[in-house]
Design a protein around this motif. Sequence first.
Motif, PDB file in Angstrom:
ATOM      1  N   PHE A 162      19.060  23.335  60.241  1.00 45.36           N
ATOM      2  CA  PHE A 162      20.198  24.054  59.667  1.00 45.36           C
ATOM      3  C   PHE A 162      20.206  23.979  58.148  1.00 45.36           C
ATOM      4  N   SER A 163      20.926  24.921  57.553  1.00 46.56           N
ATOM      5  CA  SER A 163      21.171  24.947  56.108  1.00 46.56           C
ATOM      6  C   SER A 163      22.672  25.102  55.893  1.00 46.56           C
ATOM      7  N   LEU A 164      23.205  24.385  54.912  1.00 46.99           N
ATOM      8  CA  LEU A 164      24.617  24.510  54.546  1.00 46.99           C
ATOM      9  C   LEU A 164      24.714  25.459  53.357  1.00 46.99           C
ATOM     10  N   LEU A 165      25.435  26.551  53.543  1.00 46.28           N
ATOM     11  CA  LEU A 165      25.502  27.595  52.524  1.00 46.28           C
ATOM     12  C   LEU A 165      26.580  27.305  51.482  1.00 46.28           C
ATOM     13  N   PRO A 166      26.368  27.753  50.250  1.00 46.35           N
ATOM     14  CA  PRO A 166      27.457  27.709  49.269  1.00 46.35           C
ATOM     15  C   PRO A 166      28.513  28.738  49.653  1.00 46.35           C
ATOM     16  N   PRO A 167      29.740  28.619  49.132  1.00 48.62           N
ATOM     17  CA  PRO A 167      30.767  29.619  49.457  1.00 48.62           C
ATOM     18  C   PRO A 167      30.314  31.001  49.002  1.00 48.62           C
ATOM     19  N   TRP A 168      30.527  31.993  49.860  1.00 47.66           N
ATOM     20  CA  TRP A 168      29.984  33.326  49.606  1.00 47.66           C
ATOM     21  C   TRP A 168      30.971  34.143  48.780  1.00 47.66           C
ATOM     22  N   LEU A 169      30.910  33.962  47.481  1.00 47.11           N
ATOM     23  CA  LEU A 169      31.831  34.661  46.589  1.00 47.11           C
ATOM     24  C   LEU A 169      31.209  35.930  46.031  1.00 47.11           C
ATOM     25  N   LYS A 170      32.070  36.844  45.659  1.00 46.66           N
ATOM     26  CA  LYS A 170      31.649  37.971  44.836  1.00 46.66           C
ATOM     27  C   LYS A 170      32.559  37.987  43.616  1.00 46.66           C
ATOM     28  N   GLN A 171      32.061  38.545  42.540  1.00 49.74           N
ATOM     29  CA  GLN A 171      32.852  38.583  41.318  1.00 49.74           C
ATOM     30  C   GLN A 171      34.167  39.312  41.570  1.00 49.74           C
ATOM     31  N   ALA A 172      35.228  38.816  40.946  1.00 47.83           N
ATOM     32  CA  ALA A 172      36.541  39.434  41.112  1.00 47.83           C
ATOM     33  C   ALA A 172      36.486  40.907  40.723  1.00 47.83           C
ATOM     34  N   ASP A 173      37.096  41.746  41.554  1.00 48.93           N
ATOM     35  CA  ASP A 173      37.114  43.180  41.275  1.00 48.93           C
ATOM     36  C   ASP A 173      37.928  43.480  40.021  1.00 48.93           C
ATOM     37  N   SER A 174      37.445  44.429  39.246  1.00 49.09           N
ATOM     38  CA  SER A 174      38.209  44.883  38.087  1.00 49.09           C
ATOM     39  C   SER A 174      39.337  45.796  38.564  1.00 49.09           C
ATOM     40  N   LEU A 175      40.523  45.573  38.050  1.00 43.86           N
ATOM     41  CA  LEU A 175      41.676  46.377  38.445  1.00 43.86           C
ATOM     42  C   LEU A 175      41.902  47.504  37.445  1.00 43.86           C
ATOM     43  N   ASP A 176      42.553  48.556  37.921  1.00 47.23           N
ATOM     44  CA  ASP A 176      42.824  49.710  37.062  1.00 47.23           C
ATOM     45  C   ASP A 176      43.889  49.401  36.013  1.00 47.23           C
ATOM     46  N   THR A 177      44.701  48.394  36.295  1.00 49.23           N
ATOM     47  CA  THR A 177      45.785  48.043  35.377  1.00 49.23           C
ATOM     48  C   THR A 177      45.641  46.591  34.940  1.00 49.23           C
ATOM     49  N   SER A 178      46.358  46.207  33.895  1.00 47.43           N
ATOM     50  CA  SER A 178      46.315  44.832  33.413  1.00 47.43           C
ATOM     51  C   SER A 178      46.988  43.908  34.423  1.00 47.43           C
ATOM     52  N   GLU A 179      46.768  42.604  34.240  1.00 44.64           N
ATOM     53  CA  GLU A 179      47.377  41.630  35.140  1.00 44.64           C
ATOM     54  C   GLU A 179      48.898  41.764  35.146  1.00 44.64           C
ATOM     55  N   GLY A 180      49.478  41.912  33.959  1.00 44.95           N
ATOM     56  CA  GLY A 180      50.931  42.050  33.869  1.00 44.95           C
ATOM     57  C   GLY A 180      51.437  43.313  34.547  1.00 44.95           C
ATOM     58  N   GLU A 181      50.726  44.418  34.358  1.00 42.21           N
ATOM     59  CA  GLU A 181      51.135  45.679  34.977  1.00 42.21           C
ATOM     60  C   GLU A 181      50.973  45.631  36.493  1.00 42.21           C
ATOM     61  N   THR A 182      49.905  44.958  36.948  1.00 42.19           N
ATOM     62  CA  THR A 182      49.689  44.819  38.395  1.00 42.19           C
ATOM     63  C   THR A 182      50.814  44.009  39.024  1.00 42.19           C
ATOM     64  N   ARG A 183      51.176  42.915  38.358  1.00 42.16           N
ATOM     65  CA  ARG A 183      52.267  42.079  38.867  1.00 42.16           C
ATOM     66  C   ARG A 183      53.573  42.876  38.911  1.00 42.16           C
ATOM     67  N   LYS A 184      53.828  43.635  37.856  1.00 42.67           N
ATOM     68  CA  LYS A 184      55.059  44.426  37.800  1.00 42.67           C
ATOM     69  C   LYS A 184      55.088  45.470  38.912  1.00 42.67           C
ATOM     70  N   LYS A 185      53.939  46.081  39.192  1.00 43.26           N
ATOM     71  CA  LYS A 185      53.861  47.107  40.230  1.00 43.26           C
ATOM     72  C   LYS A 185      54.160  46.519  41.607  1.00 43.26           C
ATOM     73  N   ILE A 186      53.571  45.350  41.907  1.00 36.03           N
ATOM     74  CA  ILE A 186      53.812  44.704  43.201  1.00 36.03           C
ATOM     75  C   ILE A 186      55.267  44.251  43.302  1.00 36.03           C
ATOM     76  N   HIS A 187      55.791  43.684  42.230  1.00 37.70           N
ATOM     77  CA  HIS A 187      57.194  43.257  42.232  1.00 37.70           C
ATOM     78  C   HIS A 187      58.123  44.445  42.464  1.00 37.70           C
ATOM     79  N   THR A 188      57.791  45.574  41.859  1.00 39.44           N
ATOM     80  CA  THR A 188      58.617  46.771  42.044  1.00 39.44           C
ATOM     81  C   THR A 188      58.560  47.243  43.492  1.00 39.44           C
ATOM     82  N   GLU A 189      57.360  47.201  44.081  1.00 38.23           N
ATOM     83  CA  GLU A 189      57.205  47.613  45.480  1.00 38.23           C
ATOM     84  C   GLU A 189      58.050  46.749  46.407  1.00 38.23           C
TER      85      GLU A 189
END
Length: 365
Positions: A162-189
């Motif tokens: 057997f082999s023990l794998l490292p956690p299978w991550l991918k780079q965080a997706d780029s969002l269309d809006t800034s972090e602050g705008e994304t948070r505001k959008k979800i909060h509004t929803e």
Amino acid sequence: MKLAIFLQHYFPYGGLQRDAVRLAIAAQAAGEQPTLIVAKWDGEKPKNIPIVELNSGGRSNHRKAARFADACQPFLSSEKFDSAIAFSRVPNAPFHFCGDSCFLEGFQANKPTLTRFLPRYRYFLTNEKLVFGPDARTHIFFLAEPDSQSYQQHYQLGDDRFSLLPPWLKQADSLDTSEGETRKKIHTELRLSEEDQLLLFVGSNFKLKRVAKIIETLPFLDDHIHLAVCGKDDPAPLEKLANLLGVAHRVHIMGPRDNIPAWMTAADLLVHPSSRETAGMVLVEALTYGLPVTCTRACGYANHVADAGGHLLSNDCPPEEIAQTINGMLAKLPSLQQKALTWAANPDHYRTADVILDRIRASID
């Protein structure tokens, strides 16, 4: 390299399903020739990757698994492929990606001995032994150390098996809006104020993941702390519990969502009190967005959560314990967010597909 990738059933939002497709995409990008071989495919198909649908049938779960495993055998002896990796349990496959807990261990802990003679249990116990047992030649890729230890205990797996794998991550997706705008959008929803804080749960099988425990915790937390649940399952039991506890206005059951990165960006804390979790990809995925995580020690990736500054809950995790943990983590969010991002910056966390493909290539050189 012509690589067969066996997966019994593809459906959206499944962790094992996502990993099989990710390996196929990575193999193709590396110049290999992967083919996904399935019994059934539900959902959108990846572009430019061949998919063979066997329609192997079967009414019960164990018959479906048996017929799929049998239908895969001709591919293992075919000159059409140089090697194969199974994401579902296919005896004789040279490689197996283990995304399930040890069936024998769970059976011995929870079932009367005589039930092993029932067709369902007899098949799953026998099939597991054919993949992991001492007479098998399959090389196993494990996602997390606790699972590898379970299989070693029950099947005497040697270190070369057997082999023990490292956690299978991918780079965080780029969002269309800034972090602050994304948070505001979800909060509004959700109709939240700017001062409100948001706990997030992502996953299916609400009973296994014990989402009810988070709802039971809300009465112990300030009224400005809300919970968003993103995942596919019956919401009725959770809605009933939230109404009973008088916190329905603070519980937002969103169903399956395609924009999980936005939710991880907008949330303050990921809470995951699961009773069992082979790995927990959602836990480490959250860290790539700087989202602090608390989970039970039963999660396979609990060690990564701890390394990234998160807090580990006891496996019983009563509401009082969860509430104390949440309050403590929310009180030091900036430092926890930075620890999460620092952990996620490690390049070794993004090499899982390379580790798998290198091992397979070495076996056929």
